[in-house]
Design a protein around this motif. Structure first.
Motif, PDB file in Angstrom:
ATOM      1  N   ILE A  56     -10.353  14.459 -45.185  1.00 12.02           N
ATOM      2  CA  ILE A  56      -9.537  15.598 -45.606  1.00 12.02           C
ATOM      3  C   ILE A  56     -10.549  16.444 -46.242  1.00 12.02           C
ATOM      4  N   TYR A  57     -11.758  15.984 -46.951  1.00 13.56           N
ATOM      5  CA  TYR A  57     -12.893  16.857 -47.163  1.00 13.56           C
ATOM      6  C   TYR A  57     -13.294  17.433 -46.365  1.00 13.56           C
ATOM      7  N   GLN A  58     -13.713  16.825 -45.255  1.00  8.88           N
ATOM      8  CA  GLN A  58     -14.545  17.065 -44.071  1.00  8.88           C
ATOM      9  C   GLN A  58     -13.799  18.312 -43.362  1.00  8.88           C
ATOM     10  N   PHE A  59     -12.284  18.166 -43.052  1.00 10.92           N
ATOM     11  CA  PHE A  59     -11.470  19.283 -42.619  1.00 10.92           C
ATOM     12  C   PHE A  59     -11.627  20.575 -43.472  1.00 10.92           C
ATOM     13  N   ILE A  60     -11.514  20.416 -44.806  1.00 17.03           N
ATOM     14  CA  ILE A  60     -11.736  21.463 -45.778  1.00 17.03           C
ATOM     15  C   ILE A  60     -13.001  22.104 -45.477  1.00 17.03           C
ATOM     16  N   LEU A  70      -1.224  23.148 -42.868  1.00 13.81           N
ATOM     17  CA  LEU A  70      -0.754  21.745 -42.607  1.00 13.81           C
ATOM     18  C   LEU A  70      -0.565  21.387 -41.295  1.00 13.81           C
ATOM     19  N   LYS A  71      -0.357  22.205 -40.423  1.00 16.37           N
ATOM     20  CA  LYS A  71      -0.459  21.796 -38.875  1.00 16.37           C
ATOM     21  C   LYS A  71      -1.735  21.580 -38.674  1.00 16.37           C
ATOM     22  N   ASN A  72      -2.562  22.148 -38.839  1.00 13.05           N
ATOM     23  CA  ASN A  72      -4.024  21.921 -38.246  1.00 13.05           C
ATOM     24  C   ASN A  72      -4.728  20.556 -39.094  1.00 13.05           C
ATOM     25  N   ALA A  73      -4.356  20.381 -40.297  1.00 12.75           N
ATOM     26  CA  ALA A  73      -4.677  19.260 -40.808  1.00 12.75           C
ATOM     27  C   ALA A  73      -3.811  17.879 -40.789  1.00 12.75           C
ATOM     28  N   THR A  74      -2.718  18.135 -40.250  1.00 15.23           N
ATOM     29  CA  THR A  74      -1.796  16.854 -40.050  1.00 15.23           C
ATOM     30  C   THR A  74      -2.618  15.536 -39.577  1.00 15.23           C
ATOM     31  N   ASP A  92     -14.991  22.328 -42.919  1.00 14.59           N
ATOM     32  CA  ASP A  92     -15.039  22.749 -41.653  1.00 14.59           C
ATOM     33  C   ASP A  92     -14.281  24.015 -41.528  1.00 14.59           C
ATOM     34  N   ASN A  93     -13.179  24.197 -42.270  1.00 10.99           N
ATOM     35  CA  ASN A  93     -12.446  25.374 -42.224  1.00 10.99           C
ATOM     36  C   ASN A  93     -12.425  26.393 -43.422  1.00 10.99           C
ATOM     37  N   GLU A  94     -13.728  26.291 -44.136  1.00  9.98           N
ATOM     38  CA  GLU A  94     -14.007  27.037 -45.419  1.00  9.98           C
ATOM     39  C   GLU A  94     -14.067  28.601 -44.936  1.00  9.98           C
ATOM     40  N   LYS A  95     -14.555  28.745 -43.712  1.00  7.63           N
ATOM     41  CA  LYS A  95     -14.898  30.353 -43.225  1.00  7.63           C
ATOM     42  C   LYS A  95     -13.667  30.905 -42.611  1.00  7.63           C
ATOM     43  N   LYS A  96     -12.497  30.048 -42.390  1.00  7.13           N
ATOM     44  CA  LYS A  96     -11.202  30.429 -42.067  1.00  7.13           C
ATOM     45  C   LYS A  96     -10.123  30.532 -43.221  1.00  7.13           C
ATOM     46  N   TYR A  97     -10.128  29.724 -43.977  1.00  2.66           N
ATOM     47  CA  TYR A  97      -9.107  29.724 -44.990  1.00  2.66           C
ATOM     48  C   TYR A  97      -9.698  29.605 -46.644  1.00  2.66           C
ATOM     49  N   SER A  98      -8.977  29.970 -47.443  1.00  5.45           N
ATOM     50  CA  SER A  98      -9.585  29.972 -48.946  1.00  5.45           C
ATOM     51  C   SER A  98      -9.777  28.560 -49.314  1.00  5.45           C
ATOM     52  N   ILE A  99     -10.801  27.852 -50.062  1.00  6.79           N
ATOM     53  CA  ILE A  99     -11.146  26.610 -50.279  1.00  6.79           C
ATOM     54  C   ILE A  99      -9.743  26.574 -51.346  1.00  6.79           C
ATOM     55  N   THR A 100      -9.630  27.265 -52.517  1.00  8.17           N
ATOM     56  CA  THR A 100      -8.518  26.834 -53.288  1.00  8.17           C
ATOM     57  C   THR A 100      -6.899  26.852 -52.621  1.00  8.17           C
ATOM     58  N   LYS A 101      -6.875  27.653 -51.760  1.00 11.66           N
ATOM     59  CA  LYS A 101      -5.634  27.375 -50.908  1.00 11.66           C
ATOM     60  C   LYS A 101      -5.543  26.139 -49.947  1.00 11.66           C
ATOM     61  N   MET A 102      -6.526  25.762 -49.347  1.00 15.58           N
ATOM     62  CA  MET A 102      -6.523  24.566 -48.819  1.00 15.58           C
ATOM     63  C   MET A 102      -6.436  23.355 -49.992  1.00 15.58           C
ATOM     64  N   CYS A 103      -7.260  23.437 -50.943  1.00 14.27           N
ATOM     65  CA  CYS A 103      -7.168  22.191 -51.737  1.00 14.27           C
ATOM     66  C   CYS A 103      -5.720  22.005 -52.397  1.00 14.27           C
ATOM     67  N   THR A 104      -4.983  23.381 -52.779  1.00 11.14           N
ATOM     68  CA  THR A 104      -3.704  23.271 -53.364  1.00 11.14           C
ATOM     69  C   THR A 104      -2.709  22.885 -52.324  1.00 11.14           C
ATOM     70  N   ILE A 105      -2.894  23.182 -50.975  1.00 10.26           N
ATOM     71  CA  ILE A 105      -1.859  22.824 -49.980  1.00 10.26           C
ATOM     72  C   ILE A 105      -1.896  21.373 -49.741  1.00 10.26           C
ATOM     73  N   GLY A 142     -12.040  20.374 -57.732  1.00 12.01           N
ATOM     74  CA  GLY A 142     -13.154  19.834 -58.171  1.00 12.01           C
ATOM     75  C   GLY A 142     -13.878  18.665 -57.732  1.00 12.01           C
ATOM     76  N   ARG A 143     -12.963  17.679 -57.553  1.00 12.16           N
ATOM     77  CA  ARG A 143     -13.504  16.546 -56.677  1.00 12.16           C
ATOM     78  C   ARG A 143     -14.069  17.053 -55.362  1.00 12.16           C
ATOM     79  N   TYR A 144     -13.391  17.895 -54.707  1.00 12.39           N
ATOM     80  CA  TYR A 144     -14.029  18.360 -53.470  1.00 12.39           C
ATOM     81  C   TYR A 144     -15.418  19.058 -53.634  1.00 12.39           C
ATOM     82  N   LEU A 145     -15.616  19.976 -54.601  1.00 11.80           N
ATOM     83  CA  LEU A 145     -16.844  20.601 -54.808  1.00 11.80           C
ATOM     84  C   LEU A 145     -17.744  19.544 -55.322  1.00 11.80           C
ATOM     85  N   ARG A 146     -17.463  18.523 -55.936  1.00  9.69           N
ATOM     86  CA  ARG A 146     -18.582  17.265 -56.199  1.00  9.69           C
ATOM     87  C   ARG A 146     -18.813  16.737 -54.906  1.00  9.69           C
ATOM     88  N   TRP A 147     -17.781  16.450 -54.239  1.00  8.47           N
ATOM     89  CA  TRP A 147     -18.200  15.764 -53.063  1.00  8.47           C
ATOM     90  C   TRP A 147     -19.328  16.534 -51.933  1.00  8.47           C
TER      91      TRP A 147
END
Length: 390
Positions: free
Chosen positions: A101-105, A87-91, A107-120, A126-131
């Motif tokens: 927000i999609y671009q932030f996710i 949240l701090k990095n995404a604020t 850019d940070n896929e190697k650092k955090y879990s995609i599922t975790k970022m999408c949930t938080i 699904g929308r993120y993966l389609r994008w």
């Protein structure tokens, strides 16, 4: 052909370990069960460490039942720290639309879990993966850009503009949008302009000086500069008393051409210095009307004499009728809403004088858009009408 790797369930492993303690050797038990001794040794080591918490399978934590409570607390603590970090990095990107927000996710896929970022971040995975695979639909791109521009306009105008002003500014940028849509997006983005507040009347009309007739008669539009000037006085509270602001505005372009800020309500500290500034900043032409209320600072001999010396005709509002001087009142509404009432504590007179100067000279006269000018700044209005800046 390679031999197929055998899989053993949890019950089998537990029984094998228990049996190994009953027999004399591990080799003997392994032969009876048809497994290699080293595998049984591995199972025994895990069972000694985790007890009934062993052999949970992949995806399950290995923890001894006696330590389960501590493990769960540590797990929650780590999850909270991770959530805070994401949240701090995404604020900075949270209110700039899904595209950012999609671009932030991504850019940070190697650092955090995609599922975790999408949930938080409350983004549908699904929308993120389609994008990520196909890009964002044109309609969504339009809405994202629109929200970004609304936010940009709102903060560029220092949170001082409402849906009408933002709609006009969006029209200039090529959007076809109505005020209701702008209001909807502003609410969704949490953008709210500073609310108006009422302020006290400072007019003292209990005097025996001459009261000029209401020549202006609420005709607040002119077709050229220096045909009508309007003026008024208001008070501003500071940490050690009041300041009194006098302004003179040219009705043609709504520019504040003269103003004065002092600690006393004397003519020498209010209307006279404001008038001198106005005369210095803008040429007086024949037939100029000066409209004000009936206050003693406008009706006294010193001020009327000064008006006469410039051959300026005085006009005054009717008694107790503030609408007759509505344009000046509107300026003070803007000043107090956009500057004074935004402060949670009173400030010094020195700092207030500096902020009033900045508001009038740098903001109101140059950058602020005015509904009376077709939602243009004074400088834009002047340029369109091919007038020289004064």
């Amino acid at each position: 052909m390679p031999k197929k790797k055998m899989k053993y369930d949890r019950a089998f492993k537990e029984n094998a370990v228990k049996l190994s303690y009953e027999k004399s050797t591990i080799i003997e038990v392994a032969d009876d069960l048809g497994i290699v001794p080293c595998l049984l040794t591995k199972w025994r080591q895990e069972y000694q460490k985790f007890g009934t918490g062993s052999f949970q399978g992949s995806g399950f934590p290995k923890v001894h039942p006696d330590n389960l409570s501590c493990f769960e607390l540590e797990k929650k603590h780590k999850e909270s720290e991770l959530k805070f970090e994401i949240l701090k990095n995404a604020t900075p990107y949270l209110y700039q639309g899904n595209l950012i927000i999609y671009q932030f996710i991504k850019d940070n896929e190697k650092k955090y879990s995609i599922t975790k970022m999408c949930t938080i971040l409350e983004v549908g995975i699904g929308r993120y993966l389609r994008w990520k695979k196909y890009g964002m639909p044109k309609k969504q791109q339009y809405v994202t850009l629109l929200k970004k521009d609304i936010t940009s306009i709102f903060y560029n105008f220092k949170k001082k503009c409402g849906k009408k002003q933002i709609t006009k500014e969006l029209h200039k940028r090529g959007y076809e949008i109505v005020e209701g849509q702008v209001s909807f997006y502003m609410k969704g983005l949490g953008l709210r302009s500073v609310a108006k507040r009422k302020f006290k009347i400072t007019t003292d009309s209990n005097h025996n000086y001459y009261i000029a007739p209401n020549i202006l008669n609420r005709n607040f539009k002119t077709d050229a500069p220096s045909k009508v000037w309007v003026s008024d006085i208001t008070f501003i509270q500071t940490n050690i008393g009041f300041l009194y602001l006098t302004i003179i505005m040219d009705l043609f372009d709504r520019k504040i051409i003269g103003w004065s800020l002092g600690c006393r309500l004397f003519t020498a500290t209010t209307t006279l210095p404001a008038l001198e500034m106005a005369v210095k900043n803008r040429t007086v032409i024949e037939g100029l009307i000066f409209h004000s209320d009936r206050g003693v600072q406008y009706a006294n001999k010193a001020f009327t004499k000064k008006l006469n010396s410039y051959q300026i005709t005085s006009s005054m509002s009717r008694k107790g009728n503030s609408i007759d001087n509505a344009v000046s009142e509107s300026f003070f509404n803007s000043l107090k809403r956009e500057l004074i009432h935004r402060k949670s504590t009173l400030i010094t007179q020195k700092l207030m004088k500096s902020e009033i100067f900045d508001f009038i000279e740098n903001w109101y006269n140059k950058k602020r858009i005015h509904s009376a000018l077709g939602y243009k700044t004074i400088e834009q209005f002047t340029a369109i009408n091919n007038l020289k800046q004064e």
